[in-house]
Design a protein around this motif. Structure first.
Motif: not given
Length: 218
Positions: A149-174
């Motif tokens: 979340y603290f990094q400014n990644f490229v658009n391909a990693s848009s899930f990193t820009m929102d904490l709820q999206d991050l939580a969703h992505y991590y759960r699917e990753h896991h």
């Protein structure tokens, strides 16, 4: 915008296609090379650290983050999530990948591709390279997600820009990683806990070097 429904569907399809029976089935056109070492995981989970540890060995080299498998998935999406690749495509991709690795070193025994997103494609890659080594970096979920979340990644990693999206992505990753743990052979899949590696760097370095089939070098 990050597509939660699409991400869940992708993970569902991959789990459905790459079953334990599928993974265990020999592939005629498989490339037997042991040269590829793929270090995968969430971004910010320690993939760069492990690449550097391996690359310090005189018989290994780090190639950084290669986009090969992501581009292959973009070109052959159906092969990654709905049907298995035929012999011709598997052979072609295997030869092409080794050519890319050779551009980074002509004589290294092991070449490290530390693209975190390759974790999505481990079933496919294993069918092309059944002897390739996969090292999965496991780091505390909160540490990992906040670091993303603290990094400014490229658009391909848009899930990193929102904490709820991050939580969703991590759960699917896991969920997907749990699947790989259950279906991939134990001799090609090593899980490295980031915290344990930092606490006992030499001990885990020895395990990593042994896992990829090299002799320890101080």
């Amino acid at each position: 915008a990050y597509d939660r429904v699409g991400r869940t569907a992708w993970v569902d399809d991959v789990i459905r296609l790459y079953t334990a029976e599928c993974i265990a089935k020999p592939v005629e056109s498989a490339n037997e090379s042991r040269r590829p070492v793929l270090v995968v995981g969430m971004m910010r989970s320690g993939t760069s650290l492990v690449e550097q540890i391996i690359a310090s060995h005189p018989e290994a080299v780090g190639a950084g983050e290669l986009q090969f498998w992501g581009m292959a998935e973009h070109k052959h999406q159906d092969l990654f999530r709905s049907r298995l690749p035929d012999s011709e495509i598997s052979a072609k991709l295997g030869a092409s990948y080794l050519k890319v690795l050779a551009e980074h070193s002509a004589d290294a025994v092991r070449v490290v591709d530390k693209t975190p997103a390759n974790v999505d494609y481990l079933g496919f890659i294993h069918r092309v390279f059944p002897n390739a080594c996969f090292i999965y970096m496991q780091r505390d979920p909160v540490d990992t997600c906040l670091s993303c979340y603290f990094q400014n990644f490229v658009n391909a990693s848009s899930f990193t820009m929102d904490l709820q999206d991050l939580a969703h992505y991590y759960r699917e990753h896991h969920r997907l990683v749990n699947h790989w743990r259950s279906v991939l052979p134990k001799d090609v899949f090593l899980e490295v806990p980031y915290a344990a590696l930092v606490a006992d760097q030499e001990g885990w370095s020895r395990r990593i070097i042994e896992f990829i089939g090299l002799e320890w070098d101080p």
